[in-house]
Design an enzyme around this catalytic site. Structure first.
Site, PDB file in Angstrom:
ATOM      1  N   ASP A  10       0.851  -1.206   0.000  1.00 47.27           N
ATOM      2  CA  ASP A  10       0.000   0.000   0.000  1.00 47.27           C
ATOM      3  C   ASP A  10       0.887   1.258   0.000  1.00 47.27           C
ATOM      4  OD1 ASP A  10       0.936  -0.461   2.618  1.00 47.27           O
ATOM      5  OD2 ASP A  10      -0.860   0.390   3.555  1.00 47.27           O
ATOM      6  N   ASP A  14       7.505   3.524   3.048  1.00 45.21           N
ATOM      7  CA  ASP A  14       8.338   2.335   3.301  1.00 45.21           C
ATOM      8  C   ASP A  14       7.989   1.202   2.345  1.00 45.21           C
ATOM      9  OD1 ASP A  14       5.929   2.353   4.779  1.00 45.21           O
ATOM     10  OD2 ASP A  14       6.702   0.929   6.238  1.00 45.21           O
ATOM     11  N   ASP A  15       6.727   1.130   1.892  1.00 47.94           N
ATOM     12  CA  ASP A  15       6.387   0.158   0.843  1.00 47.94           C
ATOM     13  C   ASP A  15       7.190   0.453  -0.423  1.00 47.94           C
ATOM     14  OD1 ASP A  15       3.515  -1.131   1.845  1.00 47.94           O
ATOM     15  OD2 ASP A  15       3.727   0.965   2.408  1.00 47.94           O
ATOM     16  N   ASN A  39      -2.451   2.712   3.569  1.00 48.75           N
ATOM     17  CA  ASN A  39      -1.912   4.041   3.883  1.00 48.75           C
ATOM     18  C   ASN A  39      -2.719   5.154   3.234  1.00 48.75           C
ATOM     19  OD1 ASN A  39       0.257   3.248   5.529  1.00 48.75           O
ATOM     20  ND2 ASN A  39       1.479   2.713   3.740  1.00 48.75           N
ATOM     21  N   THR A 125       2.843  -6.145   2.790  1.00 49.63           N
ATOM     22  CA  THR A 125       3.333  -5.030   3.602  1.00 49.63           C
ATOM     23  C   THR A 125       2.241  -3.986   3.835  1.00 49.63           C
ATOM     24  OG1 THR A 125       4.184  -3.850   1.671  1.00 49.63           O
ATOM     25  CG2 THR A 125       5.716  -5.347   2.772  1.00 49.63           C
ATOM     26  N   PHE A 166      -0.771  -0.618  12.675  1.00 47.83           N
ATOM     27  CA  PHE A 166      -1.698  -0.151  11.635  1.00 47.83           C
ATOM     28  C   PHE A 166      -2.181  -1.259  10.681  1.00 47.83           C
ATOM     29  CE2 PHE A 166      -2.561   1.385   7.343  1.00 47.83           C
ATOM     30  CZ  PHE A 166      -3.530   2.351   7.569  1.00 47.83           C
ATOM     31  N   ASN A 167      -1.265  -2.028  10.081  1.00 45.84           N
ATOM     32  CA  ASN A 167      -1.668  -3.005   9.055  1.00 45.84           C
ATOM     33  C   ASN A 167      -2.657  -4.029   9.602  1.00 45.84           C
ATOM     34  OD1 ASN A 167       0.048  -1.769   7.275  1.00 45.84           O
ATOM     35  ND2 ASN A 167       1.628  -3.351   7.344  1.00 45.84           N
ATOM     36  N   HIS A 240       9.665   0.316   7.991  1.00 40.55           N
ATOM     37  CA  HIS A 240       9.134  -1.019   8.302  1.00 40.55           C
ATOM     38  C   HIS A 240       9.224  -2.035   7.152  1.00 40.55           C
ATOM     39  CE1 HIS A 240       7.210   0.947  11.799  1.00 40.55           C
ATOM     40  NE2 HIS A 240       6.846   1.893  10.940  1.00 40.55           N
ATOM     41  N   ASP A 241       8.606  -1.702   6.015  1.00 44.16           N
ATOM     42  CA  ASP A 241       8.285  -2.738   5.025  1.00 44.16           C
ATOM     43  C   ASP A 241       9.496  -3.422   4.390  1.00 44.16           C
ATOM     44  OD1 ASP A 241       5.626  -2.379   5.575  1.00 44.16           O
ATOM     45  OD2 ASP A 241       5.335  -0.916   3.963  1.00 44.16           O
TER      46      ASP A 241
HETATM   47  C1  PIR Z   1       1.323   3.102   9.183  1.00 44.13           C
HETATM   48  C2  PIR Z   1       2.478   2.789   8.474  1.00 44.13           C
HETATM   49  C3  PIR Z   1       3.674   3.387   8.875  1.00 44.13           C
HETATM   50  C4  PIR Z   1       3.721   4.217   9.976  1.00 44.13           C
HETATM   51  C5  PIR Z   1       2.570   4.473  10.702  1.00 44.13           C
HETATM   52  N1  PIR Z   1       2.662   5.246  11.833  1.00 44.13           N
HETATM   53  C6  PIR Z   1       1.367   3.932  10.277  1.00 44.13           C
HETATM   54  C7  PIR Z   1       2.387   1.767   7.385  1.00 44.13           C
HETATM   55  C8  PIR Z   1       3.682   1.289   6.756  1.00 44.13           C
HETATM   56  O1  PIR Z   1       3.577   1.292   5.342  1.00 44.13           O
HETATM   57  C9  PIR Z   1       3.895  -0.128   7.264  1.00 44.13           C
HETATM   58  O2  PIR Z   1       3.496  -1.119   6.326  1.00 44.13           O
HETATM   59  C10 PIR Z   1       2.989  -0.289   8.446  1.00 44.13           C
HETATM   60  N2  PIR Z   1       1.848   0.546   8.027  1.00 44.13           N
HETATM   61  C11 PIR Z   1       3.603   0.118   9.769  1.00 44.13           C
HETATM   62  O3  PIR Z   1       2.650   0.233  10.752  1.00 44.13           O
HETATM   63 CA    CA Z   2       2.841  -0.610   4.144  1.00 46.44          CA
END
Ligand code: PIR
Ligand code: CA
Length: 311
Positions: A10, A14-15, A39, A125, A166-167, A240-241
């Site tokens: 999404d 980071d994706d 996102n 992701t 979040f995911n 993260h991803d």
């Molecule tokens: C959501 C994300 C990143 C940061 C926040 N605060 C909220 C998205 C990122 O793309 C990642 O896949 C995941 N969701 C981290 O929670």
């Molecule tokens: Ca993501």
């Protein structure tokens, strides 16, 4: 032999970096990119996936759009982190390439059913909606997928509530389906990704790479870092991803333990919490694992090397 993966995402800053890491890594054969609402709205994250694929020169990789809302809950986005476009910061050209006409879940099913059993790895992701839909629509994929390595959740750590990431909280029912199936599942959660921080040292290293892709990553991290500072109080933002992709590239990067894993669907304070039972030994037949740490400096080396190989 490179590991064949489908990246279900999404984008999302980071994706986008996860796509670039996969595209630039010889250990990975990126078979398809699929998108899911998360996102930002589906149309936005799909446009972003196309734009990043064009940047990376992934002309032959099919891209398909999937679910525009979660299975059960109301849809929720993360504009405070990713901006109105879902990928605020760099000025990417409007993509010209076309989407695969299939729904993401259908593309995933077709690719898995057409592949050697045990050869394809799913790397979600974003929210797990497409993966859950695919497993329900064609249950035979569950035995044929090599492994599901998803970014999401955390053991005793949240970022969207005190207890949830979040995911997972964006589509907890989908996450419960995915971790409840019998395929091997590895959760790359906040325990690991909160160690993959893009601080000034990392930014300097990546900027020195000098490719167009590295420049876009620098612009992504500029916006994303600012958003993380103002909305979550992080000095350096966790990226993260790509950590989930990195686990497929090199399984020694993450500290992973086998543990029963489930998703809270009823808690008043804990909706979307990932509950891992870390008591040892894990029961016989446990198919789920959780990542607890990452070797951050080697992780960033992989990102750096990938960006150097890209346009
Ligand atoms: C959501 C994300 C990143 C940061 C926040 N605060 C909220 C998205 C990122 O793309 C990642 O896949 C995941 N969701 C981290 O929670
Ligand atoms: Ca993501």
């Amino acid at each position: 032999m490179p590991r064949r993966i489908i990246l279900d995402c999404d984008p999302g800053h980071d994706d986008a970096i996860a796509i670039l890491l996969a595209a630039g890594s010889p250990e990975i054969d990126l078979v398809a990119i699929t998108t899911v609402s998360g996102n930002q709205a589906l149309a936005k994250v799909t446009r972003n996936a196309l734009a990043i694929a064009e940047l990376a020169g992934l002309d032959a990789v099919p891209i398909a759009a999937g679910a525009g809302r979660p299975l059960v809950r109301a849809v929720e986005y993360a504009p405070q982190i990713h901006g109105e476009s879902g990928l605020d910061g760099p000025d990417l050209p409007e993509p010209t390439r076309l989407l695969d006409v299939r729904h993401a879940a259908r593309l995933i099913i077709d690719l898995v059913m057409d592949s050697e059993p045990g050869s394809l790895t799913l790397v979600p992701t974003g929210p797990l909606t497409n993966i859950a839909l695919a497993a329900r629509l064609e249950p035979r994929i569950v035995d044929r997928v090599r492994e599901v390595v998803f970014m999401g959740g955390g053991v005793h750590v949240g970022n969207w509530s005190a207890t949830a990431e979040f995911n997972i909280v964006a589509d907890p029912e989908a996450a419960a389906i995915v971790v409840g199936e019998s395929w091997p599942v590895t959760m790359v959660g906040l325990d690991a990704t909160h160690q993959a921080l893009a601080g000034p040292d990392v930014r300097t290293r990546l900027r020195a790479v000098g490719t167009a892709s590295a420049r876009v990553v620098d612009e992504l991290l500029e916006f994303y870092g600012g958003a993380y500072l103002s909305s979550q109080g992080f000095d350096a933002p966790p990226v993260h991803d790509p950590v989930a992709v990195a686990h497929v590239i090199d399984p020694t990067l993450l500290t992973v333990v086998r543990a029963p894993l489930d998703v809270e669907l009823r808690g008043a304070l804990t909706l979307g919490m990932t509950v891992a039972d870390l008591r040892s030994p894990a029961p016989e037949g446990t198919t789920t694992s959780v990542a607890l740490a990452v070797d951050a400096s080697r992780f960033w080396s992989h990102v750096e090397d990938a960006l150097a190989r890209l346009p």
